[in-house]
Design a protein around this motif. Sequence first.
Motif, mmCIF file in Angstrom:
data_model
loop_
_atom_site.group_PDB
_atom_site.id
_atom_site.type_symbol
_atom_site.label_atom_id
_atom_site.label_comp_id
_atom_site.label_asym_id
_atom_site.label_seq_id
_atom_site.Cartn_x
_atom_site.Cartn_y
_atom_site.Cartn_z
ATOM 1 N N LYS A 74 -4.505 3.617 -16.560
ATOM 2 C CA LYS A 74 -5.481 4.325 -15.725
ATOM 3 C C LYS A 74 -6.895 4.188 -16.276
ATOM 4 O O LYS A 74 -7.110 4.248 -17.486
ATOM 5 N N GLY B 82 8.089 -3.295 -7.090
ATOM 6 C CA GLY B 82 7.298 -2.966 -8.277
ATOM 7 C C GLY B 82 6.263 -4.054 -8.471
ATOM 8 O O GLY B 82 5.716 -4.582 -7.506
ATOM 9 N N LEU C 235 1.300 0.851 -15.830
ATOM 10 C CA LEU C 235 0.157 1.284 -15.033
ATOM 11 C C LEU C 235 -0.832 1.902 -16.015
ATOM 12 O O LEU C 235 -0.530 2.886 -16.684
ATOM 13 N N LEU D 254 3.092 5.140 -7.467
ATOM 14 C CA LEU D 254 3.587 5.083 -8.847
ATOM 15 C C LEU D 254 3.311 6.366 -9.618
ATOM 16 O O LEU D 254 3.804 6.534 -10.714
ATOM 17 N N ARG E 270 0.832 -1.213 0.000
ATOM 18 C CA ARG E 270 0.000 0.000 0.000
ATOM 19 C C ARG E 270 0.862 1.258 0.000
ATOM 20 O O ARG E 270 0.367 2.358 -0.193
ATOM 21 N N TYR F 43 -5.029 -1.660 -9.163
ATOM 22 C CA TYR F 43 -4.090 -0.869 -8.359
ATOM 23 C C TYR F 43 -4.859 0.125 -7.484
ATOM 24 O O TYR F 43 -5.822 0.736 -7.934
ATOM 25 N N ARG F 44 -4.420 0.260 -6.263
ATOM 26 C CA ARG F 44 -5.041 1.133 -5.267
ATOM 27 C C ARG F 44 -6.484 0.747 -4.966
ATOM 28 O O ARG F 44 -7.328 1.605 -4.705
ATOM 29 N N ARG G 40 -8.607 -1.642 -2.359
ATOM 30 C CA ARG G 40 -8.353 -2.286 -1.075
ATOM 31 C C ARG G 40 -9.266 -3.481 -0.907
ATOM 32 O O ARG G 40 -10.498 -3.331 -0.928
ATOM 33 N N LEU H 153 3.221 1.625 -2.138
ATOM 34 C CA LEU H 153 3.719 1.768 -3.517
ATOM 35 C C LEU H 153 3.083 2.990 -4.174
ATOM 36 O O LEU H 153 1.875 3.030 -4.393
ATOM 37 N N LEU I 133 -2.223 -2.614 -12.864
ATOM 38 C CA LEU I 133 -0.809 -2.909 -13.104
ATOM 39 C C LEU I 133 -0.778 -4.112 -14.021
ATOM 40 O O LEU I 133 -1.462 -5.115 -13.762
ATOM 41 N N LEU J 102 6.746 1.509 -16.286
ATOM 42 C CA LEU J 102 7.531 1.712 -15.069
ATOM 43 C C LEU J 102 8.552 0.607 -14.891
ATOM 44 O O LEU J 102 8.287 -0.552 -15.212
ATOM 45 N N PHE K 96 6.816 -2.913 -16.123
ATOM 46 C CA PHE K 96 5.379 -3.157 -16.093
ATOM 47 C C PHE K 96 4.672 -1.851 -16.423
ATOM 48 O O PHE K 96 5.315 -0.790 -16.464
#
Lengths: 121, 348
Positions: free
Chosen positions: B68, B269, B66, A120, A116, B95-96, B98, A118, B176, B199, B64
């Motif tokens: 959006k 990463g 990212l 980017l 968490r 990604y991001r 939870r 990370l 990702l 990235l 890799f």
Amino acid sequence: MKGVSTQKKSTGYQRVVLKNSAPVLENESTRLSAVEFKQFIITGLKILYGEVGAALTFDVLKYDEDSRTAFLRVPSRGLVKLWSSLTLLGSYQDQACAFRILQVSPFLLALTGNSRELQLD
Amino acid sequence: MSVDVCEAPHCQLVCENSSFLDEENSLVSLVQQLHFNYKVSLLIPDCSSAPSHLDSVINSFSSFVLIKNMPVSEFIDKDFLETAVYPGSVCALSYRTRIGEDNCVALMPNGRLRLSLDRHSYHLLGIEGKVSKFRSKGRHIVSVDLTDSSMAPGGRGYDRLLSGLTCRLPLTSDFLLSHQQGVQSCLKSLLSRYDWSELRPEVSTKVLHQLTCPSDLGSCDAYSVMDWLGAVDAGISSSIGSSSSFLSTYTCPGPQRMATTALSISVSGFLLPHHVQILIMEVRQFLEQSSSPWASLTVHGFTDNVVSCCENEHGRLRGGVNFYTLLMSKGHDYKLLIVTGSHDSCSP
């Protein structure tokens, strides 16, 4: 595969580490040294649990004065006492303050790989 | 009725002593089954710099991307299926998001799409799934094998999933993505439609001086080993040493010795298991040629990963811990320590 052993969590061995338990202070310029930081937490334990609480063994493994973040280490039986006293510590030298617990784990190694964190973008 | 409020987060620790020569050792399958790796940490005592071949492996972890705001329905786009899913080797993770709070999505290299959905989203999607083993707020897990014949474009199952992801539940997320053959060449058309960035895994190398370390790491108990490795990784080791200090009573476990130098490398990463496997082989080779008595390699999985090893369910609760540490010594023996949180059905 030889000599495989499966070991479940044993309370006797368990360590609970609270990472980055950062006090958020009203006045951002207030600085705490590592010793003051630990003393502050002991005071909180004493207020809530008396002398028994003040005697709780815990370690400040690492402390960063600038961000006021720390790695705390406490035996699992003391986790709730420590956590509750941090939650209820509301003032430092007449300034409003609060602790923010960022991560809790029985393994110190687990705290060094939190995805968490990370960032980017 | 009294409630036990002294509950600390539960974790499971599995220790395995085995040999690389043992054909039945579970190391290779474990490494290959954990697709979503966030960080690899390597610690080598009595070493001040990595030899060029080890250094090149550390820097060869593939890049890799990212992406959006990509709709999940892109994973079942006909072109994407043909270029990335059917040939295998593509990995994707939301990604991001939870786990336990948001809808999370993972695409595994074997073509399985796994969605962890809240109750409302699950009902909207209309695809059969299972109630989460951890029963967190009515969470459901939907798993779809995109390589199955019923999921071929035009098929009944495919159409149902497509309408679910485009009309009833148009889920979008940042993703990702990683691909063994390089993301850009394989996913050109997908990337052209979205905002994306390529990235590189972040490599951090530190040389530690005068490191107090256990003289025989293999004989220490697993908890002490992991505490000590964690202390070194977190940069705590320099303050270790006194058991009577006011601030901390933590000391290095067992009989100690002083390593003049130690090399600590971490890569973070979106890391593929294939590269972890190569790194393990390279470290073994390095140990045979160097004076270092042992090396430790820790691989951390993503906290909010939908799947754990063996494609079992992964949850977070208060930790989401999922990592393994491999202690390699000279020769072929190793010690493997696997840690999973209470909300993880991994059973290596």
